[in-house]
Design a protein around this motif. Structure first.
Motif, short mmCIF file in Angstrom:
data_model
loop_
_atom_site.label_atom_id
_atom_site.label_comp_id
_atom_site.label_asym_id
_atom_site.label_seq_id
_atom_site.Cartn_x
_atom_site.Cartn_y
_atom_site.Cartn_z
N PRO A 1 -50.57 48.85 13.09
CA PRO A 1 -51.82 49.17 12.41
C PRO A 1 -52.99 49.32 13.38
CG PRO A 1 -50.69 47.37 11.30
CD PRO A 1 -49.97 47.59 12.60
N PRO A 2 -53.68 50.46 13.37
CA PRO A 2 -54.86 50.63 14.21
C PRO A 2 -55.94 49.61 13.85
CG PRO A 2 -54.11 52.75 13.36
CD PRO A 2 -53.35 51.68 12.62
N TYR A 3 -56.92 49.47 14.73
CA TYR A 3 -58.07 48.63 14.42
C TYR A 3 -58.69 49.07 13.09
CZ TYR A 3 -58.00 47.14 19.34
OH TYR A 3 -57.65 46.63 20.57
N ALA A 4 -59.15 48.11 12.31
CA ALA A 4 -59.83 48.35 11.03
C ALA A 4 -58.93 49.03 9.99
CB ALA A 4 -61.12 49.15 11.22
N SER A 5 -57.60 48.97 10.18
CA SER A 5 -56.70 49.49 9.15
C SER A 5 -56.92 48.74 7.85
CB SER A 5 -55.24 49.35 9.60
OG SER A 5 -54.92 50.32 10.58
N ASN A 6 -56.63 49.41 6.74
CA ASN A 6 -56.97 48.83 5.44
C ASN A 6 -55.93 49.16 4.39
OD1 ASN A 6 -58.31 51.59 4.24
ND2 ASN A 6 -58.91 51.25 6.37
N ILE A 7 -55.50 48.12 3.67
CA ILE A 7 -54.64 48.28 2.51
C ILE A 7 -55.50 48.01 1.28
CG2 ILE A 7 -52.66 47.36 1.23
CD1 ILE A 7 -51.45 46.50 3.90
N VAL B 1 -51.56 51.71 -4.50
CA VAL B 1 -51.65 51.16 -3.15
C VAL B 1 -52.04 52.27 -2.19
CG1 VAL B 1 -50.47 49.92 -1.30
CG2 VAL B 1 -49.85 49.47 -3.69
N LEU B 2 -53.17 52.09 -1.53
CA LEU B 2 -53.65 53.04 -0.53
C LEU B 2 -53.61 52.36 0.84
CD1 LEU B 2 -56.86 54.28 -2.42
CD2 LEU B 2 -54.59 55.34 -2.43
N TYR B 3 -53.16 53.12 1.82
CA TYR B 3 -53.16 52.60 3.20
C TYR B 3 -53.90 53.59 4.08
CZ TYR B 3 -51.52 50.99 7.78
OH TYR B 3 -51.46 50.54 9.08
N ASN B 4 -54.99 53.11 4.67
CA ASN B 4 -55.85 53.97 5.49
C ASN B 4 -56.20 55.27 4.79
OD1 ASN B 4 -55.99 52.08 7.54
ND2 ASN B 4 -54.31 52.96 8.71
N GLY B 5 -56.53 55.13 3.52
CA GLY B 5 -57.05 56.26 2.75
C GLY B 5 -56.02 57.10 2.03
N GLN B 6 -54.72 56.83 2.22
CA GLN B 6 -53.67 57.63 1.60
C GLN B 6 -52.76 56.75 0.76
OE1 GLN B 6 -53.60 61.00 2.05
NE2 GLN B 6 -55.43 60.82 3.35
N VAL B 7 -52.19 57.32 -0.31
CA VAL B 7 -51.21 56.58 -1.09
C VAL B 7 -50.05 56.19 -0.18
CG1 VAL B 7 -49.57 56.69 -3.01
CG2 VAL B 7 -51.83 57.72 -3.24
N LEU B 8 -49.67 54.92 -0.20
CA LEU B 8 -48.64 54.43 0.70
C LEU B 8 -47.30 55.11 0.42
CD1 LEU B 8 -48.01 52.31 2.94
CD2 LEU B 8 -47.22 50.81 1.10
#
Length: 467
Positions: A401-407, A423-430
């Motif tokens: 996961p890059p810095y500031a990654s977000n779930i 569930v979104l991961y870094n702005g996209q549906v996982l």
């Protein structure tokens, strides 16, 4: 702000020699970039990957679920850009954190007004006299502590907070434009300052201009280190160490280490390091190299007295760093998702925290959550990695996961009364691992979501951790 990186090895091998190992994982994209080694080819899906910056939620492309009402948003983030947590001997890099100014205001528990005794500012000082009176020679130069959030790291979370505001306040009107009731938000971080500072930066952009009075101060909850559950707490749960050791000793992992051993040996020589923590994992190498690359610093070189006089020192290269990234990606996928013992490790590493998230969703569904609409959890890569593994994330989404990654977990209530989780991961549906698509995470029925996640929530953590 600054960062760093480094590696070494004792045989002159071409800097690439890619890892990969047995796993019936995704067999899709990126095979043209796979390195050829004696280990079975692994389908890396790392096109467009960058470690230094995350993917942010995009307001323009974000669409609410049709015929449904948003009820709860849970956001789990990795802290922003930081200095390294692994130190190299005789490191002469200069890391400056002069812009990281922590203003502290102390007041009595029941004091209604802001403290009137003045503020205090945290300053990290690394003296220039080095060996003369102390131990500064054991640290880099500059004004940064180990693992300190940089100005860029704060900016990453200010950006993330602003993106979340543009979606959940401006676009959906779900969150209040001005936070008037603290009961709408819950925030928790680990005890480590970089996660606290990241949360402060994010919340400062999500709800700006809140002022300084106690009535608008957002409580930021932390657990004592001894009982932390937002990462693998091996001190509290010794079984984590045992399972990790068994994975490391497995034939598959040893084949991986042997295949990539020449690179590890060369980088260890360049770094001037040794010890078990540098022999069976790529974690330290990844930290040293990527932190430097993110700040445009020179990669480590061997300047030891043993170097041949008049010759150029051996240095880690960009190709080394790229290979270390791939080795690290593979290591994470094997340990937390693909190895036969991976589910056991993931359960004890992040299962208790998953239980906390589930309980919060349950409470909301039962109408017992009060005004709560937004929950923020600020943690580490070691928080997100096992969470993603538990959801059987795709190869691309299982990259470090890059810095500031977000779930982001969104709870929606449909017009028929049923509830679904997005569930979104870094702005996209996982996206899920091929062959393991257990649900559509754009709108997964909550019972299906719970049924899957419950496999990773411990039933008797005390017994399981000491077994």
């Amino acid at each position: 702000m600054a960062f760093r990186v480094t590696l070494a090895v004792a045989s002159a091998v071409s800097t690439l020699a890619l890892l990969a190992a047995a796993s019936p994982a995704d067999t899709g994209a990126q095979t043209d970039n796979a390195y050829s080694t004696g280990i079975k080819s692994f389908a890396f899906d790392d096109a467009g990957y960058t470690y230094c910056n995350p993917g942010y939620p995009q307001t323009e492309s974000y669409a609410p679920l049709p015929d449904a009402q948003l009820q709860l948003v849970q956001v789990v983030v990795r802290h922003g850009d930081r200095t390294p947590v692994h130190q190299l001997p005789n490191d002469d890099t200069t890391w400056t954190c002069d812009g990281i100014e922590e203003d502290i205001y102390l007041h009595a528990a029941n004091q209604p007004e802001r403290n009137n005794t003045g503020s205090y500012q945290q300053v990290i000082e690394i003296p220039t006299w080095n060996k003369k009176y102390g131990f500064a020679y054991q640290l880099w130069k500059g004004t940064c502590d180990f693992g300190e959030l940089t100005d860029h790291g704060k900016l990453q979370h200010r950006t993330l907070g602003a993106r979340l505001r543009s979606i959940y306040v401006d676009k959906l009107g779900f969150l209040s434009e001005k936070l008037l009731r603290k009961s709408e938000v819950y925030a928790r971080t680990t005890y480590i300052w970089r996660t606290k500072n990241s949360a402060e930066s994010l919340l400062g952009s999500l709800w700006p201009d809140r002022g300084f009075t106690p009535d608008v101060a957002i409580p930021i909850h932390t657990y004592p280190q001894q009982i932390e559950t937002m990462y693998g707490n091996s001190d509290a749960c010794p079984a984590i160490r045992k399972i990790t050791a068994n994975i490391t000793k497995s034939d598959q992992y040893q084949e991986f280490l042997e295949d990539q051993g020449p690179l590890m040996a060369r980088l260890a020589s360049i770094f001037g390091i040794n010890g078990n923590s540098w022999r069976d994992t790529w974690d330290g190498y990844f930290d040293v190299l990527n932190a430097r690359e993110c700040h445009g610093f020179q990669l480590p070189c061997d300047h030891s007295a043993d170097s041949v006089k008049g010759s150029s020192p051996a240095c880690a290269t960009a190709e080394d760093a790229a290979q270390v990234r791939r080795n690290s990606h593979y290591e994470l996928m094997l340990k937390y998702r693909d190895h036969p013992l991976a589910q056991n490790l993931t359960q004890l590493t992040i299962g208790s925290f998953w239980g906390t998230l589930r309980e919060q969703i349950d409470s909301h569904i039962a109408g017992k959550a009060g005004d709560l609409k937004f929950a923020l959890y600020s943690g580490h890569d070691s928080t997100l990695i096992p969470m993603l593994a538990a959801m059987k994330a795709s190869n691309h989404n299982m990259l470090w996961p890059p810095y500031a990654s977000n779930i982001v977990l969104e709870l929606w209530k449909k017009s028929d009364g049923s509830r679904v989780v997005r569930v979104l991961y870094n702005g996209q549906v996982l996206k899920l691992q091929k062959g393991h698509e257990w649900c559509d995470l754009n709108a997964c029925p909550v019972d299906t979501f719970f049924s899957h996640i419950d496999q990773y929530i411990p039933t008797d953590i005390a017994t399981q951790c000491t077994a």
